[in-house]
Design an enzyme around this catalytic site. Structure first.
Site, PDB file in Angstrom:
ATOM      1  N   ARG A 185      -9.093 -18.357   4.350  1.00 24.25           N
ATOM      2  CA  ARG A 185      -9.846 -17.117   4.106  1.00 24.25           C
ATOM      3  C   ARG A 185      -8.873 -16.041   3.625  1.00 24.25           C
ATOM      4  O   ARG A 185      -7.711 -16.034   4.010  1.00 24.25           O
ATOM      5  CB  ARG A 185     -10.512 -16.621   5.391  1.00 24.25           C
ATOM      6  CG  ARG A 185     -11.581 -17.547   5.918  1.00 24.25           C
ATOM      7  CD  ARG A 185     -12.862 -17.451   5.079  1.00 24.25           C
ATOM      8  NE  ARG A 185     -13.944 -18.214   5.683  1.00 24.25           N
ATOM      9  CZ  ARG A 185     -14.185 -19.504   5.438  1.00 24.25           C
ATOM     10  NH1 ARG A 185     -13.423 -20.174   4.600  1.00 24.25           N
ATOM     11  NH2 ARG A 185     -15.203 -20.114   6.030  1.00 24.25           N
ATOM     12  N   ASP A 216       4.349   2.370  -1.511  1.00 24.71           N
ATOM     13  CA  ASP A 216       5.108   1.193  -1.968  1.00 24.71           C
ATOM     14  C   ASP A 216       6.588   1.244  -1.578  1.00 24.71           C
ATOM     15  O   ASP A 216       7.269   0.225  -1.593  1.00 24.71           O
ATOM     16  CB  ASP A 216       5.017   1.067  -3.500  1.00 24.71           C
ATOM     17  CG  ASP A 216       3.587   0.983  -3.992  1.00 24.71           C
ATOM     18  OD1 ASP A 216       2.719   0.597  -3.184  1.00 24.71           O
ATOM     19  OD2 ASP A 216       3.327   1.304  -5.160  1.00 24.71           O
TER      20      ASP A 216
HETATM   21  O1  F6P Z   1       1.311   2.877  -5.977  1.00 28.00           O
HETATM   22  C1  F6P Z   1       0.442   2.898  -4.905  1.00 28.00           C
HETATM   23  C2  F6P Z   1      -0.621   1.843  -5.052  1.00 28.00           C
HETATM   24  O2  F6P Z   1      -1.476   1.909  -3.941  1.00 28.00           O
HETATM   25  C3  F6P Z   1      -0.092   0.425  -5.229  1.00 28.00           C
HETATM   26  O3  F6P Z   1       0.288  -0.168  -4.026  1.00 28.00           O
HETATM   27  C4  F6P Z   1      -1.273  -0.234  -5.895  1.00 28.00           C
HETATM   28  O4  F6P Z   1      -0.851  -1.334  -6.695  1.00 28.00           O
HETATM   29  C5  F6P Z   1      -1.818   0.855  -6.768  1.00 28.00           C
HETATM   30  O5  F6P Z   1      -1.375   2.083  -6.211  1.00 28.00           O
HETATM   31  C6  F6P Z   1      -3.319   0.886  -6.865  1.00 28.00           C
HETATM   32  O6  F6P Z   1      -3.653   1.850  -7.798  1.00 28.00           O
HETATM   33  P1  F6P Z   1      -5.084   2.491  -7.974  1.00 28.00           P
HETATM   34  O7  F6P Z   1      -5.336   3.387  -6.806  1.00 28.00           O
HETATM   35  O8  F6P Z   1      -4.998   3.225  -9.252  1.00 28.00           O
HETATM   36  O9  F6P Z   1      -6.063   1.356  -7.981  1.00 28.00           O
END
Ligand code: F6P
Length: 357
Positions: free
Chosen positions: A275, A136
Protein backbone atom coordinates in the site's frame (compact mmCIF):
# COMPACT_ATOMS: atom_id res chain seq x y z
CA UNK A 1 13.68 55.58 9.57
CA UNK A 2 13.90 52.39 7.51
CA UNK A 3 11.66 51.62 4.57
CA UNK A 4 11.50 47.87 4.19
CA UNK A 5 9.94 45.78 1.45
CA UNK A 6 9.20 42.19 2.40
CA UNK A 7 8.00 39.16 0.47
CA UNK A 8 7.64 35.39 0.80
CA UNK A 9 8.17 33.39 -2.38
CA UNK A 10 7.98 29.77 -3.56
CA UNK A 11 6.22 26.92 -1.78
CA UNK A 12 5.13 27.95 1.68
CA UNK A 13 6.25 26.24 4.87
CA UNK A 14 5.85 26.56 8.60
CA UNK A 15 7.45 29.49 10.46
CA UNK A 16 7.40 32.05 7.62
CA UNK A 17 5.27 34.26 9.86
CA UNK A 18 7.51 33.60 12.86
CA UNK A 19 10.54 34.73 10.84
CA UNK A 20 8.89 37.95 9.63
CA UNK A 21 7.71 38.66 13.16
CA UNK A 22 11.29 38.20 14.38
CA UNK A 23 12.63 40.78 11.93
CA UNK A 24 10.03 43.40 12.75
CA UNK A 25 10.07 42.85 16.52
CA UNK A 26 13.85 43.18 16.57
CA UNK A 27 13.78 46.40 14.58
CA UNK A 28 10.90 47.91 16.56
CA UNK A 29 12.63 47.11 19.82
CA UNK A 30 15.66 49.04 18.65
CA UNK A 31 13.48 52.14 18.51
CA UNK A 32 13.92 52.51 14.74
CA UNK A 33 10.98 54.04 12.88
CA UNK A 34 9.70 51.64 10.22
CA UNK A 35 7.71 51.79 7.04
CA UNK A 36 6.90 48.24 6.03
CA UNK A 37 5.73 47.32 2.54
CA UNK A 38 4.43 43.75 2.39
CA UNK A 39 4.49 42.59 -1.23
CA UNK A 40 1.69 40.13 -1.91
CA UNK A 41 2.16 36.65 -3.36
CA UNK A 42 5.92 36.64 -3.71
CA UNK A 43 7.78 38.37 -6.52
CA UNK A 44 4.41 38.91 -8.27
CA UNK A 45 3.69 41.64 -5.73
CA UNK A 46 6.98 43.35 -6.42
CA UNK A 47 6.63 43.05 -10.21
CA UNK A 48 3.06 44.39 -10.31
CA UNK A 49 3.31 46.73 -7.32
CA UNK A 50 0.77 44.88 -5.22
CA UNK A 51 1.54 45.50 -1.58
CA UNK A 52 0.04 46.18 1.83
CA UNK A 53 1.37 48.75 4.24
CA UNK A 54 2.03 46.95 7.48
CA UNK A 55 2.74 48.01 11.02
CA UNK A 56 4.23 46.20 14.00
CA UNK A 57 0.68 45.20 15.03
CA UNK A 58 0.33 43.05 11.90
CA UNK A 59 3.16 40.89 13.24
CA UNK A 60 1.60 40.32 16.64
CA UNK A 61 0.02 36.94 17.32
CA UNK A 62 1.49 35.25 14.25
CA UNK A 63 4.36 33.31 15.85
CA UNK A 64 2.42 30.05 15.83
CA UNK A 65 0.51 30.63 12.60
CA UNK A 66 1.30 28.45 9.58
CA UNK A 67 1.36 29.73 5.99
CA UNK A 68 2.32 33.33 5.27
CA UNK A 69 0.38 36.51 5.97
CA UNK A 70 1.75 37.90 2.67
CA UNK A 71 0.72 35.01 0.43
CA UNK A 72 3.18 33.36 -1.91
CA UNK A 73 3.58 32.08 -5.44
CA UNK A 74 6.17 30.51 -7.67
CA UNK A 75 7.85 32.91 -10.09
CA UNK A 76 10.35 30.67 -11.92
CA UNK A 77 13.85 32.08 -12.20
CA UNK A 78 14.20 30.36 -15.60
CA UNK A 79 11.80 32.86 -17.16
CA UNK A 80 12.38 35.87 -14.93
CA UNK A 81 14.21 37.74 -17.69
CA UNK A 82 11.49 36.97 -20.27
CA UNK A 83 8.84 39.66 -20.75
CA UNK A 84 5.38 38.85 -19.31
CA UNK A 85 2.33 38.34 -21.57
CA UNK A 86 2.00 42.13 -21.94
CA UNK A 87 5.64 42.66 -22.79
CA UNK A 88 6.60 43.91 -19.33
CA UNK A 89 10.27 43.50 -18.35
CA UNK A 90 9.80 41.86 -14.95
CA UNK A 91 13.28 42.57 -13.59
CA UNK A 92 13.03 46.25 -14.55
CA UNK A 93 9.54 46.42 -13.04
CA UNK A 94 10.85 45.07 -9.72
CA UNK A 95 13.67 47.60 -9.72
CA UNK A 96 11.38 50.49 -10.57
CA UNK A 97 8.91 49.58 -7.84
CA UNK A 98 11.73 49.30 -5.33
CA UNK A 99 13.07 52.75 -6.25
CA UNK A 100 9.60 54.33 -6.52
CA UNK A 101 8.89 53.33 -2.91
CA UNK A 102 12.37 54.51 -1.92
CA UNK A 103 13.05 51.28 -0.10
CA UNK A 104 16.15 50.88 2.01
CA UNK A 105 16.06 47.16 1.45
CA UNK A 106 14.09 44.17 0.31
CA UNK A 107 13.71 41.20 2.66
CA UNK A 108 13.05 37.95 0.83
CA UNK A 109 12.04 34.68 2.48
CA UNK A 110 12.42 31.72 0.18
CA UNK A 111 14.11 28.60 -1.04
CA UNK A 112 16.30 27.75 -4.00
CA UNK A 113 14.54 29.44 -6.91
CA UNK A 114 13.75 32.46 -4.77
CA UNK A 115 17.43 32.88 -3.92
CA UNK A 116 18.46 32.95 -7.59
CA UNK A 117 16.12 35.88 -8.20
CA UNK A 118 17.17 37.56 -4.94
CA UNK A 119 20.79 37.34 -6.04
CA UNK A 120 19.91 38.75 -9.46
CA UNK A 121 18.23 41.73 -7.77
CA UNK A 122 21.36 42.19 -5.66
CA UNK A 123 23.48 42.17 -8.83
CA UNK A 124 21.10 44.77 -10.24
CA UNK A 125 21.95 47.03 -7.32
CA UNK A 126 19.13 46.45 -4.82
CA UNK A 127 19.80 45.99 -1.11
CA UNK A 128 18.64 42.47 -0.39
CA UNK A 129 18.55 40.32 2.75
CA UNK A 130 17.18 36.78 2.62
CA UNK A 131 16.06 34.08 5.01
CA UNK A 132 16.22 30.35 4.21
CA UNK A 133 12.83 28.67 4.17
CA UNK A 134 11.88 25.28 2.82
CA UNK A 135 10.75 21.93 4.12
CA UNK A 136 13.32 20.38 1.74
CA UNK A 137 16.39 21.71 3.64
CA UNK A 138 18.20 21.80 0.29
CA UNK A 139 19.51 25.36 0.40
CA UNK A 140 23.26 25.76 0.07
CA UNK A 141 25.10 27.76 2.71
CA UNK A 142 22.95 26.80 5.69
CA UNK A 143 22.85 23.57 7.68
CA UNK A 144 19.17 24.11 8.33
CA UNK A 145 16.19 25.84 6.79
CA UNK A 146 13.07 26.71 8.75
CA UNK A 147 10.04 24.57 7.97
CA UNK A 148 12.20 21.47 7.76
CA UNK A 149 11.82 20.28 11.36
CA UNK A 150 8.06 20.86 11.30
CA UNK A 151 7.81 18.78 8.12
CA UNK A 152 9.99 16.05 9.67
CA UNK A 153 7.51 15.93 12.58
CA UNK A 154 4.52 15.56 10.27
CA UNK A 155 6.10 12.95 8.00
CA UNK A 156 7.26 11.03 11.09
CA UNK A 157 3.77 11.12 12.60
CA UNK A 158 2.48 9.69 9.32
CA UNK A 159 5.02 6.84 9.38
CA UNK A 160 4.18 6.18 13.05
CA UNK A 161 0.52 5.75 12.22
CA UNK A 162 1.24 3.54 9.25
CA UNK A 163 3.37 1.31 11.48
CA UNK A 164 0.44 -0.03 13.49
CA UNK A 165 -1.77 -0.83 10.53
CA UNK A 166 1.16 -2.30 8.56
CA UNK A 167 1.95 -4.55 11.49
CA UNK A 168 -1.68 -5.69 11.96
CA UNK A 169 -2.04 -6.63 8.30
CA UNK A 170 1.46 -7.87 7.63
CA UNK A 171 1.71 -5.53 4.67
CA UNK A 172 4.42 -3.59 2.93
CA UNK A 173 3.76 0.13 3.15
CA UNK A 174 5.44 2.87 1.18
CA UNK A 175 5.16 6.36 2.67
CA UNK A 176 6.07 8.94 0.05
CA UNK A 177 7.79 11.96 1.55
CA UNK A 178 8.28 15.37 -0.09
CA UNK A 179 11.70 16.94 -0.62
CA UNK A 180 11.82 17.72 -4.33
CA UNK A 181 15.25 16.57 -5.61
CA UNK A 182 16.86 15.84 -2.23
CA UNK A 183 16.42 13.27 0.52
CA UNK A 184 16.87 15.21 3.79
CA UNK A 185 13.22 15.03 4.78
CA UNK A 186 12.83 11.35 3.92
CA UNK A 187 16.08 10.39 5.60
CA UNK A 188 15.20 12.16 8.85
CA UNK A 189 11.51 11.19 8.97
CA UNK A 190 12.41 7.66 7.88
CA UNK A 191 14.92 7.25 10.71
CA UNK A 192 12.60 8.91 13.24
CA UNK A 193 9.72 6.68 12.19
CA UNK A 194 11.77 3.48 12.21
CA UNK A 195 11.46 2.84 8.46
CA UNK A 196 13.11 -0.40 7.33
CA UNK A 197 14.00 0.89 3.87
CA UNK A 198 14.75 4.51 2.94
CA UNK A 199 14.90 5.57 -0.69
CA UNK A 200 16.37 8.98 -1.54
CA UNK A 201 17.32 10.62 -4.85
CA UNK A 202 21.01 10.83 -3.95
CA UNK A 203 21.26 7.02 -3.54
CA UNK A 204 19.63 5.32 -6.54
CA UNK A 205 17.93 2.03 -5.67
CA UNK A 206 17.96 -1.41 -7.20
CA UNK A 207 14.61 -3.19 -6.95
CA UNK A 208 16.39 -6.49 -6.26
CA UNK A 209 17.95 -4.98 -3.15
CA UNK A 210 14.61 -3.68 -1.91
CA UNK A 211 13.11 -7.13 -2.36
CA UNK A 212 16.07 -8.75 -0.66
CA UNK A 213 15.56 -6.46 2.36
CA UNK A 214 11.84 -7.37 2.45
CA UNK A 215 12.54 -11.10 2.28
CA UNK A 216 15.19 -10.78 4.96
CA UNK A 217 12.63 -9.24 7.30
CA UNK A 218 10.09 -11.92 6.38
CA UNK A 219 12.59 -14.68 7.17
CA UNK A 220 13.40 -13.13 10.53
CA UNK A 221 9.72 -13.24 11.45
CA UNK A 222 8.86 -9.62 10.72
CA UNK A 223 5.87 -9.78 8.43
CA UNK A 224 5.53 -6.11 7.61
CA UNK A 225 7.88 -3.55 6.14
CA UNK A 226 7.86 0.23 6.06
CA UNK A 227 9.53 1.97 3.15
CA UNK A 228 10.05 5.73 3.35
CA UNK A 229 10.47 6.83 -0.27
CA UNK A 230 11.36 10.36 -1.30
CA UNK A 231 9.16 11.76 -4.06
CA UNK A 232 12.39 12.12 -6.05
CA UNK A 233 13.66 8.57 -5.43
CA UNK A 234 15.17 7.07 -8.56
CA UNK A 235 16.20 3.59 -9.68
CA UNK A 236 19.74 2.81 -10.75
CA UNK A 237 18.60 2.31 -14.36
CA UNK A 238 16.84 5.66 -14.45
CA UNK A 239 19.80 7.40 -12.81
CA UNK A 240 21.92 6.34 -15.79
CA UNK A 241 19.58 8.04 -18.26
CA UNK A 242 20.17 11.50 -19.69
CA UNK A 243 17.85 14.24 -18.41
CA UNK A 244 15.90 14.09 -21.66
CA UNK A 245 15.52 10.30 -21.58
CA UNK A 246 14.38 10.39 -17.96
CA UNK A 247 11.84 13.08 -18.74
CA UNK A 248 10.42 10.90 -21.53
CA UNK A 249 10.37 7.90 -19.17
CA UNK A 250 8.37 9.89 -16.61
CA UNK A 251 5.93 11.10 -19.26
CA UNK A 252 5.20 7.49 -20.26
CA UNK A 253 5.10 6.10 -16.71
CA UNK A 254 1.59 4.89 -15.92
CA UNK A 255 1.90 5.53 -12.18
CA UNK A 256 1.25 8.86 -10.47
CA UNK A 257 4.60 8.73 -8.66
CA UNK A 258 7.66 6.61 -7.97
CA UNK A 259 6.06 5.01 -4.88
CA UNK A 260 3.18 3.57 -6.87
CA UNK A 261 5.63 2.26 -9.43
CA UNK A 262 7.75 0.53 -6.77
CA UNK A 263 4.58 -0.80 -5.07
CA UNK A 264 3.41 -2.41 -8.33
CA UNK A 265 6.85 -3.87 -8.99
CA UNK A 266 7.14 -5.36 -5.49
CA UNK A 267 3.59 -6.74 -5.73
CA UNK A 268 4.29 -8.40 -9.09
CA UNK A 269 7.62 -9.85 -8.04
CA UNK A 270 6.76 -11.08 -4.55
CA UNK A 271 3.00 -11.31 -4.20
CA UNK A 272 3.19 -9.10 -1.07
CA UNK A 273 0.29 -6.81 -0.36
CA UNK A 274 1.70 -3.30 -0.84
CA UNK A 275 0.00 0.00 0.00
CA UNK A 276 1.10 3.56 -0.65
CA UNK A 277 0.44 6.59 1.57
CA UNK A 278 1.25 10.10 0.40
CA UNK A 279 1.01 12.77 3.11
CA UNK A 280 1.77 15.39 0.41
CA UNK A 281 1.16 19.02 1.30
CA UNK A 282 0.16 18.22 4.89
CA UNK A 283 3.95 18.23 5.38
CA UNK A 284 3.97 21.98 4.71
CA UNK A 285 0.83 22.73 6.69
CA UNK A 286 -0.19 23.83 10.13
CA UNK A 287 1.64 25.40 12.99
CA UNK A 288 5.46 25.44 13.15
CA UNK A 289 7.02 23.07 15.69
CA UNK A 290 8.80 24.68 18.67
CA UNK A 291 12.23 24.19 17.06
CA UNK A 292 11.14 26.13 13.96
CA UNK A 293 9.54 28.88 16.04
CA UNK A 294 12.80 29.45 17.88
CA UNK A 295 14.99 29.01 14.82
CA UNK A 296 12.96 31.33 12.58
CA UNK A 297 12.76 33.94 15.36
CA UNK A 298 16.54 33.83 15.78
CA UNK A 299 17.11 34.20 12.02
CA UNK A 300 14.61 37.07 11.98
CA UNK A 301 16.33 38.83 14.89
CA UNK A 302 19.72 38.53 13.16
CA UNK A 303 18.28 39.77 9.86
CA UNK A 304 16.75 42.73 11.68
CA UNK A 305 20.13 43.61 13.14
CA UNK A 306 21.82 43.42 9.73
CA UNK A 307 19.21 45.79 8.31
CA UNK A 308 19.71 48.20 11.20
CA UNK A 309 23.45 48.19 10.46
CA UNK A 310 22.82 48.59 6.70
CA UNK A 311 24.56 45.32 5.86
CA UNK A 312 22.99 43.86 2.76
CA UNK A 313 23.59 41.14 0.19
CA UNK A 314 23.39 38.24 2.65
CA UNK A 315 21.29 35.23 3.49
CA UNK A 316 21.02 34.76 7.24
CA UNK A 317 21.86 31.08 7.67
CA UNK A 318 22.99 28.53 10.22
CA UNK A 319 26.34 26.79 10.21
CA UNK A 320 28.00 24.71 12.91
CA UNK A 321 25.37 25.77 15.46
CA UNK A 322 25.90 29.48 14.82
CA UNK A 323 23.68 31.95 12.99
CA UNK A 324 25.83 33.36 10.21
CA UNK A 325 25.56 35.74 7.26
CA UNK A 326 26.28 34.07 3.94
CA UNK A 327 26.95 36.14 0.80
CA UNK A 328 24.04 35.68 -1.59
CA UNK A 329 26.31 34.92 -4.52
CA UNK A 330 27.53 31.84 -2.62
CA UNK A 331 24.01 30.56 -2.07
CA UNK A 332 22.28 31.14 -5.40
CA UNK A 333 22.02 28.24 -7.82
CA UNK A 334 23.50 25.52 -5.61
CA UNK A 335 21.73 22.54 -4.13
CA UNK A 336 22.59 21.03 -0.75
CA UNK A 337 22.19 17.29 -1.24
CA UNK A 338 22.61 14.33 1.10
CA UNK A 339 26.04 12.88 0.47
CA UNK A 340 25.88 9.07 0.14
CA UNK A 341 29.02 9.09 2.32
CA UNK A 342 27.49 11.27 5.05
CA UNK A 343 27.87 9.87 8.55
CA UNK A 344 24.08 9.87 9.02
CA UNK A 345 23.76 7.52 6.03
CA UNK A 346 26.47 5.25 7.42
CA UNK A 347 24.78 5.26 10.83
CA UNK A 348 21.41 4.44 9.29
CA UNK A 349 23.01 1.53 7.45
CA UNK A 350 24.67 0.40 10.67
CA UNK A 351 21.18 0.27 12.19
CA UNK A 352 20.16 -2.14 9.44
CA UNK A 353 18.23 0.31 7.30
CA UNK A 354 18.43 -0.55 3.61
CA UNK A 355 18.81 2.21 1.02
CA UNK A 356 18.22 -0.25 -1.80
CA UNK A 357 21.72 0.39 -3.13
O1 F6P B 1 9.89 22.88 -2.17
C1 F6P B 1 8.90 22.51 -1.28
C2 F6P B 1 7.99 21.47 -1.89
O2 F6P B 1 7.00 21.14 -0.95
C3 F6P B 1 8.71 20.21 -2.37
O3 F6P B 1 9.00 19.32 -1.34
C4 F6P B 1 7.71 19.69 -3.37
O4 F6P B 1 8.36 18.91 -4.37
C5 F6P B 1 7.15 20.95 -3.98
O5 F6P B 1 7.37 21.98 -3.03
C6 F6P B 1 5.68 20.89 -4.30
O6 F6P B 1 5.36 22.06 -4.96
P1 F6P B 1 3.90 22.61 -5.17
O7 F6P B 1 3.39 23.10 -3.85
O8 F6P B 1 4.05 23.69 -6.16
O9 F6P B 1 3.07 21.46 -5.65
Amino acid sequence: MKRIGMLTSGGDCQALNAAMRGIIKCMENSGEQLEIYGFLNGYQGLIYSKFRMLTGRDFSGILTMGGTILGTSRTPFKTIKDPDENGLNKVEAMKQNYYKLQLDCLVVLGGNGTHKTANLLREEGLNVITLPKTIDNDLWGTDMTFGFQSAVDIATACIDMIHTTASSHGRVFIVEVMGHKVGWLTLNAGMAGGADIILIPEIPYDLDNIIEALEHREKSGKHFTIIAAAEGAISKECAKMSKKEYKKYLEKRKYPSVSYEIAAQIGERTGHEVRVTVPGHTQRGGSPCPYDRVFASRLGAEAGQLILKGEYGFMVGYRNREIVKVPLEEVAGKLKEVSPDATIVKEAKALGISFGD
